[in-house]
Design an enzyme around this catalytic site. Structure first.
Site, PDB file in Angstrom:
ATOM      1  N   PRO A  10     -37.462   7.184  36.258  1.00  0.00           N
ATOM      2  CA  PRO A  10     -36.591   6.684  37.319  1.00  0.00           C
ATOM      3  C   PRO A  10     -35.219   6.232  36.836  1.00  0.00           C
ATOM      4  O   PRO A  10     -35.082   5.615  35.783  1.00  0.00           O
ATOM      5  CB  PRO A  10     -37.379   5.497  37.907  1.00  0.00           C
ATOM      6  CG  PRO A  10     -38.400   5.157  36.897  1.00  0.00           C
ATOM      7  CD  PRO A  10     -38.712   6.428  36.162  1.00  0.00           C
ATOM      8  N   ASN A  11     -34.242   6.578  37.658  1.00  0.00           N
ATOM      9  CA  ASN A  11     -32.835   6.194  37.491  1.00  0.00           C
ATOM     10  C   ASN A  11     -32.103   6.954  36.383  1.00  0.00           C
ATOM     11  O   ASN A  11     -30.890   6.811  36.234  1.00  0.00           O
ATOM     12  CB  ASN A  11     -32.695   4.674  37.288  1.00  0.00           C
ATOM     13  CG  ASN A  11     -33.233   3.915  38.483  1.00  0.00           C
ATOM     14  OD1 ASN A  11     -32.808   4.163  39.596  1.00  0.00           O
ATOM     15  ND2 ASN A  11     -34.183   3.016  38.267  1.00  0.00           N
ATOM     16  N   ARG A  18     -24.481   5.066  35.671  1.00  0.00           N
ATOM     17  CA  ARG A  18     -25.230   3.811  35.735  1.00  0.00           C
ATOM     18  C   ARG A  18     -25.017   3.003  34.466  1.00  0.00           C
ATOM     19  O   ARG A  18     -25.337   3.467  33.369  1.00  0.00           O
ATOM     20  CB  ARG A  18     -26.707   4.195  35.879  1.00  0.00           C
ATOM     21  CG  ARG A  18     -27.698   3.104  35.662  1.00  0.00           C
ATOM     22  CD  ARG A  18     -29.049   3.730  35.336  1.00  0.00           C
ATOM     23  NE  ARG A  18     -30.068   2.721  35.266  1.00  0.00           N
ATOM     24  CZ  ARG A  18     -31.155   2.826  34.515  1.00  0.00           C
ATOM     25  NH1 ARG A  18     -31.371   3.891  33.776  1.00  0.00           N
ATOM     26  NH2 ARG A  18     -32.033   1.857  34.516  1.00  0.00           N
ATOM     27  N   TYR A  23     -26.098   2.561  28.837  1.00  0.00           N
ATOM     28  CA  TYR A  23     -26.715   3.888  28.732  1.00  0.00           C
ATOM     29  C   TYR A  23     -25.739   4.979  28.307  1.00  0.00           C
ATOM     30  O   TYR A  23     -26.152   6.130  28.117  1.00  0.00           O
ATOM     31  CB  TYR A  23     -27.390   4.254  30.065  1.00  0.00           C
ATOM     32  CG  TYR A  23     -28.518   3.297  30.426  1.00  0.00           C
ATOM     33  CD1 TYR A  23     -29.722   3.320  29.724  1.00  0.00           C
ATOM     34  CD2 TYR A  23     -28.366   2.346  31.428  1.00  0.00           C
ATOM     35  CE1 TYR A  23     -30.742   2.439  30.026  1.00  0.00           C
ATOM     36  CE2 TYR A  23     -29.386   1.459  31.746  1.00  0.00           C
ATOM     37  CZ  TYR A  23     -30.565   1.506  31.037  1.00  0.00           C
ATOM     38  OH  TYR A  23     -31.582   0.630  31.330  1.00  0.00           O
ATOM     39  N   ASN A  73     -38.927   9.778  28.357  1.00  0.00           N
ATOM     40  CA  ASN A  73     -38.304   8.483  28.594  1.00  0.00           C
ATOM     41  C   ASN A  73     -38.801   8.032  29.962  1.00  0.00           C
ATOM     42  O   ASN A  73     -38.306   8.501  30.988  1.00  0.00           O
ATOM     43  CB  ASN A  73     -36.779   8.571  28.583  1.00  0.00           C
ATOM     44  CG  ASN A  73     -36.131   7.203  28.787  1.00  0.00           C
ATOM     45  OD1 ASN A  73     -36.799   6.251  29.215  1.00  0.00           O
ATOM     46  ND2 ASN A  73     -34.847   7.102  28.499  1.00  0.00           N
ATOM     47  N   ALA A  76     -38.134   2.479  33.542  1.00  0.00           N
ATOM     48  CA  ALA A  76     -38.801   1.195  33.764  1.00  0.00           C
ATOM     49  C   ALA A  76     -40.326   1.329  33.847  1.00  0.00           C
ATOM     50  O   ALA A  76     -41.039   0.336  33.650  1.00  0.00           O
ATOM     51  CB  ALA A  76     -38.269   0.547  35.035  1.00  0.00           C
ATOM     52  N   GLU A  97     -41.749   8.937  22.526  1.00  0.00           N
ATOM     53  CA  GLU A  97     -41.177   8.067  23.568  1.00  0.00           C
ATOM     54  C   GLU A  97     -39.730   7.751  23.190  1.00  0.00           C
ATOM     55  O   GLU A  97     -39.460   7.371  22.046  1.00  0.00           O
ATOM     56  CB  GLU A  97     -42.011   6.778  23.614  1.00  0.00           C
ATOM     57  CG  GLU A  97     -41.502   5.728  24.574  1.00  0.00           C
ATOM     58  CD  GLU A  97     -42.353   4.454  24.528  1.00  0.00           C
ATOM     59  OE1 GLU A  97     -43.381   4.418  23.795  1.00  0.00           O
ATOM     60  OE2 GLU A  97     -41.982   3.488  25.201  1.00  0.00           O
ATOM     61  N   HIS A  99     -36.121   5.692  24.311  1.00  0.00           N
ATOM     62  CA  HIS A  99     -35.303   4.782  25.108  1.00  0.00           C
ATOM     63  C   HIS A  99     -33.878   4.886  24.587  1.00  0.00           C
ATOM     64  O   HIS A  99     -33.661   4.773  23.375  1.00  0.00           O
ATOM     65  CB  HIS A  99     -35.787   3.334  24.988  1.00  0.00           C
ATOM     66  CG  HIS A  99     -37.232   3.181  25.365  1.00  0.00           C
ATOM     67  ND1 HIS A  99     -37.648   3.179  26.668  1.00  0.00           N
ATOM     68  CD2 HIS A  99     -38.341   3.096  24.605  1.00  0.00           C
ATOM     69  CE1 HIS A  99     -38.961   3.081  26.699  1.00  0.00           C
ATOM     70  NE2 HIS A  99     -39.414   3.030  25.460  1.00  0.00           N
ATOM     71  N   ARG A 106     -32.979  -6.497  24.651  1.00  0.00           N
ATOM     72  CA  ARG A 106     -32.689  -6.746  26.069  1.00  0.00           C
ATOM     73  C   ARG A 106     -33.690  -7.772  26.626  1.00  0.00           C
ATOM     74  O   ARG A 106     -34.310  -8.505  25.876  1.00  0.00           O
ATOM     75  CB  ARG A 106     -32.710  -5.413  26.820  1.00  0.00           C
ATOM     76  CG  ARG A 106     -31.658  -4.439  26.246  1.00  0.00           C
ATOM     77  CD  ARG A 106     -31.632  -3.132  26.995  1.00  0.00           C
ATOM     78  NE  ARG A 106     -31.252  -3.339  28.403  1.00  0.00           N
ATOM     79  CZ  ARG A 106     -31.381  -2.395  29.343  1.00  0.00           C
ATOM     80  NH1 ARG A 106     -31.854  -1.207  29.016  1.00  0.00           N
ATOM     81  NH2 ARG A 106     -31.027  -2.653  30.587  1.00  0.00           N
TER      82      ARG A 106
END
Ligand code: DHK
Length: 150
Positions: A10-11, A18, A23, A73, A76, A97, A99, A106
């Site tokens: 998502p996103n 964004r 990012y 990825n 969330a 995985e 990110h 964070r």
């Protein structure tokens, strides 16, 4: 040819627009090109992005028959989705995985990833270069040759 599935959650369709301070400026199209350029001979990439948990799970299930490895990825969903973890546990090949940001620098709710319980490797904070590193690692872990028939 062996196929690597590149799954973005998502996103991540909003990459480049964004929170670029977190990012970066590159778009999802750039990410898919970066990943493709990292492929070793004998590998091909199938990329998809979804904002929906069930659609990502459907792709992971499809990977059971069609993919030699997965780069994911989960966005969330990394921090919330036992269902994505379960789907990855039903996949036999290597999983990386990714990110883009360093999730450990964070908010504390980003410090835990369910997907990390399954992933063969985790890359965080390398920006979009992390996708290239993840693809190279899958090519090492799933050497080119005929796709296993499961
Ligand atoms: C992407 C997201 O969308 C966040 O929800 C994760 C991850 C971090 C990334 O860094 O690529 O917490």
């Amino acid at each position: 040819m062996k196929t690597i599935f590149l799954l973005n959650g998502p996103n991540l369709n909003l990459l480049g627009q964004r929170q670029p301070e977190i990012y970066g400026a590159e778009t999802l199209v750039d990410v898919e090109r970066i990943a493709r350029e990292a492929l070793a001979d004998g590998f091909t990439l199938k990329a998809m992005q979804s904002n929906h948990e069930g659609v990502l799970i459907d792709s992971i299930q499809e990977a059971r028959q069609k993919a030699a490895g997965i780069v994911i990825n989960p966005g969330a969903y990394s921090h919330t989705s036992i269902a994505i973890l379960d789907a990855l546990n039903a996949f036999e090949g290597p999983v990386m995985e990714v990110h883009i940001s360093n999730i450990h620098r964070r908010e504390s709710f980003r410090h835990t990833s369910y997907v990390s319980l399954r992933a063969d490797g985790v890359i965080a904070g390398l920006g979009t270069e992390g996708y290239a590193a993840a693809v190279r690692r899958i090519c090492t872990l799933a050497p080119a040759g005929p796709q296993p028939i499961r």
